[in-house]
Write a protein that holds these residues in place. Sequence first.
Motif, PDB file in Angstrom:
ATOM      1  N   TYR A  96      80.712  17.274  51.506  1.00  0.00           N
ATOM      2  CA  TYR A  96      80.456  17.221  52.935  1.00  0.00           C
ATOM      3  C   TYR A  96      79.637  18.412  53.401  1.00  0.00           C
ATOM      4  O   TYR A  96      79.829  19.521  52.940  1.00  0.00           O
ATOM      5  N   TYR A 156      79.003  19.270  56.874  1.00  0.00           N
ATOM      6  CA  TYR A 156      79.445  19.942  58.099  1.00  0.00           C
ATOM      7  C   TYR A 156      80.914  19.654  58.345  1.00  0.00           C
ATOM      8  O   TYR A 156      81.409  18.564  58.024  1.00  0.00           O
ATOM      9  N   TRP A 157      81.543  20.636  58.967  1.00  0.00           N
ATOM     10  CA  TRP A 157      82.978  20.564  59.251  1.00  0.00           C
ATOM     11  C   TRP A 157      83.260  20.983  60.685  1.00  0.00           C
ATOM     12  O   TRP A 157      82.554  21.839  61.237  1.00  0.00           O
ATOM     13  N   TYR A 213      90.876  18.256  59.818  1.00  0.00           N
ATOM     14  CA  TYR A 213      89.454  18.537  59.959  1.00  0.00           C
ATOM     15  C   TYR A 213      88.632  17.255  59.799  1.00  0.00           C
ATOM     16  O   TYR A 213      88.938  16.435  58.936  1.00  0.00           O
ATOM     17  N   ALA A 256      84.741  15.827  58.886  1.00  0.00           N
ATOM     18  CA  ALA A 256      83.607  16.286  58.105  1.00  0.00           C
ATOM     19  C   ALA A 256      82.526  15.214  58.070  1.00  0.00           C
ATOM     20  O   ALA A 256      82.832  14.015  58.123  1.00  0.00           O
TER      21      ALA A 256
END
Length: 124
Positions: free
Chosen positions: A111, A113-114, A95, A97
């Motif tokens: 964080y 947003y991912w 992922y 981020a």
Amino acid sequence: QVQLVESGGGLVQAGGSLRLSCAASAGTFRSNAMAWFRQAPGKEREFVAVISWNGGRIFYADSVKGRSTISRDNAKNTAYLQMNSLKPEDTAVYYCAADIYGLGSTLASEYDYWGQGTQVTVSS
């Protein structure tokens, strides 16, 4: 709202390489620290690498240090993770981020947003 889209995952033999990309929607990308995390089945999400907004600060997890390179192209709103000498234990969903206006961290909670993740599978 920042949208992150990962790509570049796949199936590779041990010792091989992959380059992951994380494309961000336009906006604050060049002001954000960007990081890569990964999560293997049955395990918690773990930090892989982080890069500051201008690339001046980079940090890697010990598990990938020396085998991986994180980079970014602010003109393309894209972050990258080059992974070499891949091992079966690198198998995970990766992922990216974004830490909006932040310095970056090894903590997932920092964080904002991912992305949705991209699968990396390394066969022995």
